[in-house]
Every structure is written in C-alpha cells, then in structure tokens.
Design an enzyme around this catalytic site. Structure first.
Site, PDB file in Angstrom:
ATOM      1  N   GLU A 205      -1.740 -15.117  10.907  1.00 17.70           N
ATOM      2  CA  GLU A 205      -2.543 -16.053  11.287  1.00 17.70           C
ATOM      3  C   GLU A 205      -2.877 -15.670  12.735  1.00 17.70           C
ATOM      4  O   GLU A 205      -2.064 -15.979  13.462  1.00 17.70           O
ATOM      5  CB  GLU A 205      -2.058 -17.186  10.844  1.00 17.70           C
ATOM      6  CG  GLU A 205      -3.032 -18.428  10.806  1.00 17.70           C
ATOM      7  CD  GLU A 205      -3.439 -19.085  11.975  1.00 17.70           C
ATOM      8  OE1 GLU A 205      -4.400 -18.821  12.552  1.00 17.70           O
ATOM      9  OE2 GLU A 205      -2.700 -20.044  12.287  1.00 17.70           O
TER      10      GLU A 205
ATOM     11  N   CYS B 272      -6.355 -21.628  17.983  1.00 20.84           N
ATOM     12  CA  CYS B 272      -6.971 -20.421  17.441  1.00 20.84           C
ATOM     13  C   CYS B 272      -8.493 -20.802  16.759  1.00 20.84           C
ATOM     14  O   CYS B 272      -8.931 -19.880  16.660  1.00 20.84           O
ATOM     15  CB  CYS B 272      -5.750 -20.121  16.293  1.00 20.84           C
ATOM     16  SG  CYS B 272      -5.792 -21.040  14.906  1.00 20.84           S
TER      17      CYS B 272
END
Ligand code: UN1
Length: 520
Positions: free
Chosen positions: A256, A290
C-alpha cells in the site's frame, strides 16, 4: 503517559521485552519537539528473525483455535480500543500532531475494522461445489498463510496497522509488527491494547527497528522460511524493493504505497463543495495521507473562480496546535519536515503560490496570520497552493507528502482523465460534477483503485476495498472481506464416497444429445 517521563520502549518477542541495546532513538511530540515521548531501543536484523521464529512457533496452535473464538478476541480488541478511544486519540495527537478530531476519527477507523471482523469469525465461509460425478462432493476452505510481517508507516499509526493485524489474526495467522520508529509511542499504546485481548504468547510480536535493519531481518527471515506474507504501507521506492525481495521467495506482498491523487473539478461542479473537499484532502493531516490531494485539475471555465475560492479558504484556515480546532498541525517528524523542504525546491518561476504569504517553516520571521500556539516549538509549515502546474513539473508527477496542492487546468474531460492518470500512481482520485455521465466516464477511464464523486480524495470508509495500482501498489486490497484474500489461501478438497475410482473428465456423467437437429 506524563510529559516528564519518556517511555522506555523495547521490542517484545513472545511476550518478553528484548534487552536494551545501543543508543535509543527519541520519539518526540512534533508540536513541541523538546518533549520526548519515548526512548526507543531499536532492534537489529537478528531480533527481527527471532520475532518471526516466535511467530512461526505459535502459528499452528493459533490456527487450531476455532475462527469464531478468534473472532471473540477481535471483538475484545475492538471493545478495548473503544473503551480507550480518548486516550488513544490524545496519544495520536501528541505523537504525530494530527488534529484531535482527526485522531478520534482514526481511532474510530480501528474500532470499525474490529466491528467488521468480529462477525467474520463466524463466517470465514468456504463453498460446497457440485461435482461432475455422482457420490462425490467438492469443497473450498480458507486457510491461513502462516506468519505475516506487517510493516507500517506513522501517518496512520493505529488505523492502518489494524487493517492488517486484525484480519491476519482473525484468519489464523500470527504476526510480527514493525511500526514506524517515529510513531513508536502510538504503536506501544496499540500494542498494549492488543496484548490485553487474550492473544497467546508469540501470536503478536512487536519489533521497533529502522528501515535498513528491518529489510535485512526480513530478508533473512524469508531465507529461513519464517515469513509467509508481507504487508507494507510506505513509499513506492521501498515498496518496490520489498516486492522484489518477496518475488524471489515466490511471495506476493500486500503493498500500500504512495499516491498523487487527482481531483477533477468539472465546469458544472458545485464549486464551494469542491473547495471544501480540496481543503480537507489537501491539507488534512498536513497533507500527509497516502490519499491526500496531489493536483486539482480544474476546467478552464471555472479555474480562476476555483483558485480564488481555495486561496481564500486556505488563507483563512487555522494552522497550529493540534489539540485546538485547526485545519492541520505540525509535520509528523523531523525527517518528513526535511523531505517536505526538498519538495518546496521544486517550485518554479512559472508557478504562483497562493493561500500563504510565505513557503516553508512558520517562524517569527515568516509568520502565519492567526497561527494557534508557538510556531517555534514545533515542525509547522505554511500551506502552499501552487497554481500554474504543468504536466512535466516534478510537483505534478511526484508525491509531495505535506501541505502542498497543485492546480492545473483542462479543456475536455478526456484530457482531464489523461492528466489524472499521467503520473502513474493509482490510489485515490475524485471528480466534482453534477453530471452522472461525466462521473461514470471518469470512473471507467481512471486507473485508480478508489474513486470519489463529489467527495474528497481522502477519507475512505473502513469496509470498502482500499488499495491502489501502478506506483501506488501491486493490486492488493485491504479492508472488508477483500483483505481476506491477502491473509488466507483457498484450499480445495474433493471427497469421493462412491467406493470406486472415478476419474475426473474421463468418467464424468455423459448426456446423450442430437447436435445435428435443425427446425423445419
Ligand atoms: C494512509 O494514508 O495510509 O482514506 C491511509 C483515508 C484514510 C486512510 C489513509 N481512511 O484517507
């Protein structure tokens, strides 16, 4: 958790803290960098391997615990997080400078994850599948992988680890968790909760280590067959090294990684709503998610108005002490602050800086109007809106973790989609439009794993698939039932009770038919 006594943090393997070794690193409060929250003894590669060995030894017994009972442990974790919600939120705000409202949201995200998986212990379904032969049944089972090494970043030090650890444990894996050193204080708080939920010794181990030693330890542990799955949240560069390492061991990690999340603002958008979304996703968590907004791609007919409104909103926003009502607080740690200063060097002569009177650190010499608290005490940075961003700018193509949002314009939706895909990341994205046709055309054209319509790029709910493509990840998905595919493997079983050997395909039941039949 008093300000005067830093915690003495050491890795814990099979329930036992490792001896202190070397000079500990300080985990400080980024709002008051003089305030040391924890002295963290960093483990070496051999400690990482020892933790993986302990996890390996504990795994078979943990996998034998019935899934509904493992679900009860998850339920207890959720109950403990809920009961300690305020203390955990306060710890998050002190450790990484996230505004309290966001910290409470992050704790809630971990609670939601436990809520979801407590029930999954009573499902974890397999299937029964019809056989092509009589007196034979086919089945599928989800089986755990073994030991999961979970390496997480410090911007979501509670929610993101819970996305990995909770389903991994629920599915019968054991875990070695390597949190970020700069959020060790939060990691300790979550580990304390986890270790009071009834997990047997060795089922969850925590290792504080720097990146280099973690990589070396992981490599050795993989060589020795002690790790079966790696979960990693962090930069695309490190993710690609982990991917290569795991690939050599024929493993697929769950990666991720970063994002350069675009927001398209169409000519028919509700501009005020779009500005609100840009403000939150660009500057919430000081732009250190993110999923944070990278570049706003605005239709040329509304570009000027959007930029004016966003600049106004950013100029009016409160920045400062994260225990107060602010848009954002400090950057998470010294390392992030230095890196952000490097991104600011990418600002060129063709850009216009809006929303602030200065760029860089907020100081007495470069103050910010309405700043809440003492800017000199912490790692506080001016927000930056960069108008006039071009597709070949580094600020357009690279993630700029921090309070910086680029703005570019487009003429046609196809051009917006092309620009949105251009940087090659593919985590999150958003479109503001009142036209369903545009929303669906954008969805099918975009390469991102997550698409928002009339909502910001950040703020995913805890039970939808979370993850990205391209430079944002290798397609693995966290959250909801989808994450079970990361932490279980399908095992199929066939059971023939006919009492004779029935050969697949060769002895399958045949139906007589007349394929040459034609009407008339
Ligand atoms: C991250 O920054 O690694 O969607 C995770 C969001 C949060 C999670 C972000 N729920 O912004």
């Amino acid at each position: 958790m008093t300000e005067s006594t830093p915690l003495d943090l050491r890795s814990v393997v099979a329930g036992a803290p490792l001896p202190r070794a070397g000079t500990p690193v300080a985990d400080t409060d980024p709002s008051r960098t003089a305030d040391v929250l924890a002295e963290v003894s960093l483990a070496g590669p051999e400690d990482f391997v020892a933790a993986c060995r302990a996890a390996k030894e504990a795994q078979a017994a943990w996998a034998r615990v019935p899934a509904p009972v493992r679900g009860q442990v998850v339920a207890t974790i959720g109950d403990l997080v809920k009961a300690n919600k305020e203390a955990l939120a306060q710890a998050l705000t002190r450790d990484i400078g996230k505004p309290l409202a966001e910290s409470r949201g992050e704790v809630q995200e971990a609670i939601d994850t436990c809520e979801f998986f407590r029930g999954e212990g009573r499902r974890l379904y397999g299937q029964t599948v019809p056989s092509e032969m009589p007196d034979k049944e086919l089945f599928t089972f989800r089986t755990p992988l073994g030991v999961a090494a979970v390496i997480t970043a410090g911007n979501f030090p509670l929610a993101v680890p819970s996305w990995y650890i909770v389903p991994a444990l629920l599915a019968g894996n054991t875990v070695v968790w390597k949190p970020a050193e700069y959020s060790a204080f939060c990691a300790w708080a979550f580990y304390e909760i986890l270790s009071h939920a009834g997990l047997p010794e060795g089922v969850l181990n925590i290792v504080y280590a720097d990146g280099q030693d973690t990589f070396a330890g992981l490599s050795d542990a993989l060589d020795q067959g002690l790790v079966d799955k790696v979960g990693f949240t962090g930069s695309s560069a490190v993710g690609s090294r982990i991917g290569a390492l795991c690939g050599r061991h024929l493993q697929t990690p769950c990666l991720e990684l970063g994002g350069k999340n675009p927001m398209v603002v169409a000519e028919d958008a509700d501009l005020e709503l779009a500005v609100e979304g840009a403000l939150f996703s660009g500057f919430g968590t000081a732009g250190q998610r993110c999923t944070s907004l990278g570049t706003a791609l605005v239709h040329e007919s509304v570009h000027e108005r959007f930029v004016d409104l966003l600049a106004e909103a950013v100029a009016a926003a409160a920045v400062g002490d994260p225990t107060q009502d602010v848009l954002y607080g400090p950057l998470i740690c010294e390392r992030f602050a230095e890196r952000f200063e490097g991104f600011l060097d990418w600002i060129g002569d063709h850009h216009t800086v809006l929303g602030s009177t200065a760029t860089g650190r907020i100081t007495a010499a470069a103050p910010r109007e309405g700043f809440i608290g003492d800017p000199a005490a912490g790692l506080f940075y001016h927000p930056v809106i960069l108008n006039g961003v071009r597709p070949d700018d580094r600020v357009f193509t690279e993630e700029t973790f921090g309070p910086l949002v680029g703005v570019a314009s487009y003429r046609h939706l196809e051009e917006a989609v092309e620009l949105a895909n251009r940087p090659g990341y593919g985590l999150s994205c958003s479109i503001y439009t009142t036209d369903p046709k545009k929303a669906f055309a954008f969805r099918s054209g975009i390469g991102a794993g997550m698409v928002s319509v009339n909502n910001s790029t950040s703020g995913a709910e805890a039970h939808l698939p979370f993850g990205g493509n391209g430079r944002s990840g290798n397609g693995g998905r966290l959250s909801g039932t989808w994450v079970l595919d990361q932490f279980t493997r399908w095992q199929s079983m066939n059971w023939d009770y006919s009492g004779r050997l029935q050969k697949a395909q060769m002895d399958a039941v045949q139906i007589e038919a007349d394929p040459d039949f034609r009407l008339g």
